[in-house]
Design a protein around this motif. Structure first.
Motif, PDB file in Angstrom:
ATOM      1  N   ARG A 197       0.797  -1.251  -0.238  1.00  9.78           N
ATOM      2  CA  ARG A 197       0.137  -0.222  -0.134  1.00  9.78           C
ATOM      3  C   ARG A 197       0.774   1.196   0.166  1.00  9.78           C
ATOM      4  O   ARG A 197       0.628   2.166  -0.847  1.00  9.78           O
ATOM      5  CB  ARG A 197      -0.889  -0.215   1.075  1.00  9.78           C
ATOM      6  CG  ARG A 197      -1.825   1.083   1.402  1.00  9.78           C
ATOM      7  CD  ARG A 197      -2.941   1.053   0.399  1.00  9.78           C
ATOM      8  NE  ARG A 197      -3.832   2.297   0.468  1.00  9.78           N
ATOM      9  CZ  ARG A 197      -3.562   3.499  -0.034  1.00  9.78           C
ATOM     10  NH1 ARG A 197      -2.450   3.653  -0.822  1.00  9.78           N
ATOM     11  NH2 ARG A 197      -4.483   4.402   0.014  1.00  9.78           N
ATOM     12  N   LEU A 198       1.891   1.358   0.770  1.00  6.76           N
ATOM     13  CA  LEU A 198       2.843   2.614   0.682  1.00  6.76           C
ATOM     14  C   LEU A 198       3.546   2.662  -0.872  1.00  6.76           C
ATOM     15  O   LEU A 198       3.790   3.663  -1.050  1.00  6.76           O
ATOM     16  CB  LEU A 198       3.868   2.141   1.764  1.00  6.76           C
ATOM     17  CG  LEU A 198       4.857   3.226   1.851  1.00  6.76           C
ATOM     18  CD1 LEU A 198       4.364   4.758   2.170  1.00  6.76           C
ATOM     19  CD2 LEU A 198       5.977   2.990   2.658  1.00  6.76           C
ATOM     20  N   ALA A 199       3.967   1.606  -1.135  1.00  6.11           N
ATOM     21  CA  ALA A 199       4.653   1.448  -2.526  1.00  6.11           C
ATOM     22  C   ALA A 199       3.659   2.117  -3.578  1.00  6.11           C
ATOM     23  O   ALA A 199       4.120   2.783  -4.472  1.00  6.11           O
ATOM     24  CB  ALA A 199       5.201   0.091  -2.855  1.00  6.11           C
ATOM     25  N   GLN A 200       2.417   1.662  -3.475  1.00  4.06           N
ATOM     26  CA  GLN A 200       1.302   2.019  -4.367  1.00  4.06           C
ATOM     27  C   GLN A 200       1.316   3.706  -4.456  1.00  4.06           C
ATOM     28  O   GLN A 200       0.834   4.270  -5.384  1.00  4.06           O
ATOM     29  CB  GLN A 200      -0.223   1.721  -4.072  1.00  4.06           C
ATOM     30  CG  GLN A 200      -0.040  -0.040  -4.486  1.00  4.06           C
ATOM     31  CD  GLN A 200      -1.220  -0.557  -3.907  1.00  4.06           C
ATOM     32  OE1 GLN A 200      -2.368   0.121  -3.117  1.00  4.06           O
ATOM     33  NE2 GLN A 200      -1.160  -1.912  -4.116  1.00  4.06           N
ATOM     34  N   VAL A 201       1.495   4.399  -3.321  1.00  2.00           N
ATOM     35  CA  VAL A 201       1.591   5.971  -3.315  1.00  2.00           C
ATOM     36  C   VAL A 201       2.533   6.580  -4.345  1.00  2.00           C
ATOM     37  O   VAL A 201       2.209   7.506  -4.985  1.00  2.00           O
ATOM     38  CB  VAL A 201       2.017   6.477  -2.048  1.00  2.00           C
ATOM     39  CG1 VAL A 201       2.222   7.973  -2.046  1.00  2.00           C
ATOM     40  CG2 VAL A 201       0.995   5.731  -0.893  1.00  2.00           C
ATOM     41  N   ARG A 202       3.478   5.977  -4.574  1.00  3.41           N
ATOM     42  CA  ARG A 202       4.807   6.226  -5.592  1.00  3.41           C
ATOM     43  C   ARG A 202       5.129   7.529  -5.326  1.00  3.41           C
ATOM     44  O   ARG A 202       5.376   8.435  -6.083  1.00  3.41           O
ATOM     45  CB  ARG A 202       4.205   6.025  -7.049  1.00  3.41           C
ATOM     46  CG  ARG A 202       3.662   4.758  -7.655  1.00  3.41           C
ATOM     47  CD  ARG A 202       3.059   4.530  -9.088  1.00  3.41           C
ATOM     48  NE  ARG A 202       2.851   3.206  -9.395  1.00  3.41           N
ATOM     49  CZ  ARG A 202       3.683   2.304  -9.694  1.00  3.41           C
ATOM     50  NH1 ARG A 202       4.917   2.651  -9.510  1.00  3.41           N
ATOM     51  NH2 ARG A 202       3.294   1.114 -10.131  1.00  3.41           N
ATOM     52  N   HIS A 203       5.345   8.026  -4.056  1.00  3.58           N
ATOM     53  CA  HIS A 203       6.171   8.972  -3.725  1.00  3.58           C
ATOM     54  C   HIS A 203       7.465   9.005  -4.581  1.00  3.58           C
ATOM     55  O   HIS A 203       8.343   8.237  -4.407  1.00  3.58           O
ATOM     56  CB  HIS A 203       6.260   9.126  -2.195  1.00  3.58           C
ATOM     57  CG  HIS A 203       6.693  10.531  -1.670  1.00  3.58           C
ATOM     58  ND1 HIS A 203       8.147  10.955  -1.972  1.00  3.58           N
ATOM     59  CD2 HIS A 203       6.083  11.574  -1.075  1.00  3.58           C
ATOM     60  CE1 HIS A 203       8.254  12.107  -1.513  1.00  3.58           C
ATOM     61  NE2 HIS A 203       7.040  12.609  -0.890  1.00  3.58           N
ATOM     62  N   PRO A 204       7.871  10.200  -5.109  1.00  2.00           N
ATOM     63  CA  PRO A 204       9.100  10.216  -5.971  1.00  2.00           C
ATOM     64  C   PRO A 204      10.169  10.143  -5.179  1.00  2.00           C
ATOM     65  O   PRO A 204      11.430   9.992  -5.651  1.00  2.00           O
ATOM     66  CB  PRO A 204       8.951  11.462  -6.801  1.00  2.00           C
ATOM     67  CG  PRO A 204       8.126  12.379  -5.988  1.00  2.00           C
ATOM     68  CD  PRO A 204       6.977  11.591  -5.136  1.00  2.00           C
ATOM     69  N   ASN A 205      10.318  10.475  -3.997  1.00  2.00           N
ATOM     70  CA  ASN A 205      11.531  10.631  -3.089  1.00  2.00           C
ATOM     71  C   ASN A 205      11.222  10.312  -1.736  1.00  2.00           C
ATOM     72  O   ASN A 205      11.673  11.104  -0.646  1.00  2.00           O
ATOM     73  CB  ASN A 205      12.401  12.022  -3.367  1.00  2.00           C
ATOM     74  CG  ASN A 205      13.759  11.985  -2.763  1.00  2.00           C
ATOM     75  OD1 ASN A 205      14.212  11.029  -2.462  1.00  2.00           O
ATOM     76  ND2 ASN A 205      14.338  13.164  -3.258  1.00  2.00           N
ATOM     77  N   LEU A 206      10.849   9.061  -1.492  1.00  3.59           N
ATOM     78  CA  LEU A 206      10.738   8.685  -0.188  1.00  3.59           C
ATOM     79  C   LEU A 206      11.726   7.613   0.467  1.00  3.59           C
ATOM     80  O   LEU A 206      12.177   6.893  -0.388  1.00  3.59           O
ATOM     81  CB  LEU A 206       9.255   7.951  -0.034  1.00  3.59           C
ATOM     82  CG  LEU A 206       8.794   7.229   1.127  1.00  3.59           C
ATOM     83  CD1 LEU A 206       8.734   8.056   2.372  1.00  3.59           C
ATOM     84  CD2 LEU A 206       7.646   6.368   0.830  1.00  3.59           C
ATOM     85  N   GLN A 207      12.202   7.728   1.813  1.00  2.00           N
ATOM     86  CA  GLN A 207      12.932   7.107   2.330  1.00  2.00           C
ATOM     87  C   GLN A 207      12.562   6.432   3.530  1.00  2.00           C
ATOM     88  O   GLN A 207      12.193   7.466   4.538  1.00  2.00           O
ATOM     89  CB  GLN A 207      14.447   7.536   2.092  1.00  2.00           C
ATOM     90  CG  GLN A 207      15.570   6.389   2.841  1.00  2.00           C
ATOM     91  CD  GLN A 207      16.881   6.751   2.495  1.00  2.00           C
ATOM     92  OE1 GLN A 207      17.530   6.462   1.289  1.00  2.00           O
ATOM     93  NE2 GLN A 207      17.564   7.333   3.390  1.00  2.00           N
ATOM     94  N   LEU A 208      12.373   5.461   4.143  1.00  7.59           N
ATOM     95  CA  LEU A 208      12.527   4.921   5.416  1.00  7.59           C
ATOM     96  C   LEU A 208      13.396   4.654   6.243  1.00  7.59           C
ATOM     97  O   LEU A 208      14.420   3.771   5.741  1.00  7.59           O
ATOM     98  CB  LEU A 208      11.325   3.697   5.478  1.00  7.59           C
ATOM     99  CG  LEU A 208      10.135   3.629   4.820  1.00  7.59           C
ATOM    100  CD1 LEU A 208       9.224   2.354   5.043  1.00  7.59           C
ATOM    101  CD2 LEU A 208       9.437   5.265   5.045  1.00  7.59           C
ATOM    102  N   GLY A 209      13.887   5.153   7.431  1.00 11.52           N
ATOM    103  CA  GLY A 209      14.912   5.018   8.275  1.00 11.52           C
ATOM    104  C   GLY A 209      14.522   4.069   9.266  1.00 11.52           C
ATOM    105  O   GLY A 209      13.673   4.431  10.195  1.00 11.52           O
TER     106      GLY A 209
END
Length: 384
Positions: A197-209
């Motif tokens: 579901r998070l991947a489906q947002v397709r945010h162009p510059n997202l990173q999880l720490g």
């Protein structure tokens, strides 16, 4: 919630969601006619007078009748044009939500967490703070579109479930060119559908720490004080990368992680080679860290060779890595290429002996709490 302006002559039509900031002598220079204009025209949502105790004591009757006056001590002199604040008229207090000049703005999404990390800088609370999501959504609509980077932090942001996804979607919609860094323990993404579901947002510059404190499950779970956390964290990372979400693994270096630091980096390189970045981080002495300092504190001078070995493992496998929150004079020269100035400007300080250091501009300095509580006694300024 309000933008800040220092322009007392701002046209009335532009004053919606705007607070007027007058610092130091600026409010003393206001004429009676200007105060009258503020009283009679469409008001700002607040007028912030910021200065020394002496200056604030001299505020005269000319401000009488001007609505929503806030008297702020010198601690707030950092406020400037374009910043965003939350106003609390009942308590006559303000909270700073966004600083336009800062490269490190983070939005607190919750104070709840399913970890109790030994060195947690934001000790969790059992509270209903869903209102923070509503505030974050409003804030995302006010932040300038040319902002380079923002962060989501907690607590554990993913405890909001679907509303967390809603926030990432809002960040993409309102700030499409702004990088988004999310600090999370990653355990929620053991649910593959949530990762998808998070991947489906397709945010162009997202990173999880995501923190991983040891290759040994027992040691990792001792540090985070949560049974089963190791397996869920690893599964979360695997699911996120399966769907193409960028992941940074974070390791805070202290007494409990040092014995397996090199082995942990080997574990990451052999099993999680596909993550996007690995950060080796110094200890911030705040929150739970202060209570647990005796079992956490390690002088960077004493582990500089171990840090070099850990970095070399990651580089040998071609992994991107960085060293954060350390002092430049306490790392070996072979680490300097991955050394980063990373401490947020609002909690960054230097020791008096650092003033004459020829490389001060390259050094990340100290957390303010390190200056106050404990820091290495091996600080050695570089000579020109």
């Amino acid at each position: 919630m309000a933008h800040i302006t220092c322009n007392a002559q701002l046209p009335a039509v532009m004053r919606r969601n705007t607070a007027l900031l007058l610092k130091g002598d600026a409010f003393k220079k206001m004429t009676a006619e200007q105060w009258a204009h503020l009283r009679e025209s469409k008001p700002f949502v607040g007028v912030l007078l910021c200065g020394s105790e002496e200056q604030l004591n001299e505020v005269d009757q000319s401000v009488a009748g001007v609505p929503d006056i806030y008297l702020l001590p010198e601690d707030y002199t950092y406020l400037a044009e374009g910043d965003i604040v939350r106003l609390n008229p009942q308590g006559e207090r303000i909270s700073t939500l966004f600083r336009k000049s800062s490269p490190s703005n983070s939005i607190l999404l919750t104070e709840r967490c399913n970890h109790l990390c030994l060195m947690c800088s934001q000790p969790p609370k059992r509270v209903d703070d869903a209102w923070l999501v509503d505030e974050a959504l409003e804030l995302l609509g006010l932040i300038p579109r040319d902002t380079v980077n923002i962060g989501f932090t907690g607590g554990e942001p993913t405890l909001h479930g679907e509303r967390f996804i809603e926030l990432v979607e809002a960040a993409k919609l309102n700030l499409p060119g702004t990088a988004l860094d999310v600090l999370t323990n990653g355990r929620a993404f053991k649910n593959e559908a949530f990762a998808a579901r998070l991947a489906q947002v397709r945010h162009p510059n997202l990173q999880l720490g995501i923190p991983l404190y040891s290759d040994d499950p027992v040691r990792h779970e001792y540090v985070v004080q949560a049974e089963g956390a190791f397996d869920e964290t690893i599964q979360g990372i695997l699911n996120l990368k399966r769907y193409g979400v960028r992941v940074e693994i974070r390791i805070v270096v202290h007494q409990q992680t040092l014995p397996r630091l090199v082995q942990t980096c080997e574990f990451i390189a052999r099993n999680l080679l596909f993550v996007d970045h690995v950060a080796l981080m110094g200890l911030e002495i705040t929150g739970f860290t202060r209570a647990n300092l005796d079992i956490l504190w390690a002088d960077p001078h004493t582990y500089r060779d171990t840090l070099s070995e850990a970095v070399e493992v990651l580089r040998t496998y071609g992994m991107h890595c960085s060293v954060y929150n350390h002092q430049l004079c306490l790392v070996n020269r072979d680490v300097e290429s991955v050394y980063r100035r990373s401490i947020s400007d609002w909690k960054n300080e230097y020791l008096p002996q650092c003033e004459d250091c020829s490389r001060k501009s390259e050094c990340g300095g100290f957390f303010s709490t390190q200056i106050l509580h404990r820091h290495s006694k091996h600080i050695q300024p570089f000579q020109a």
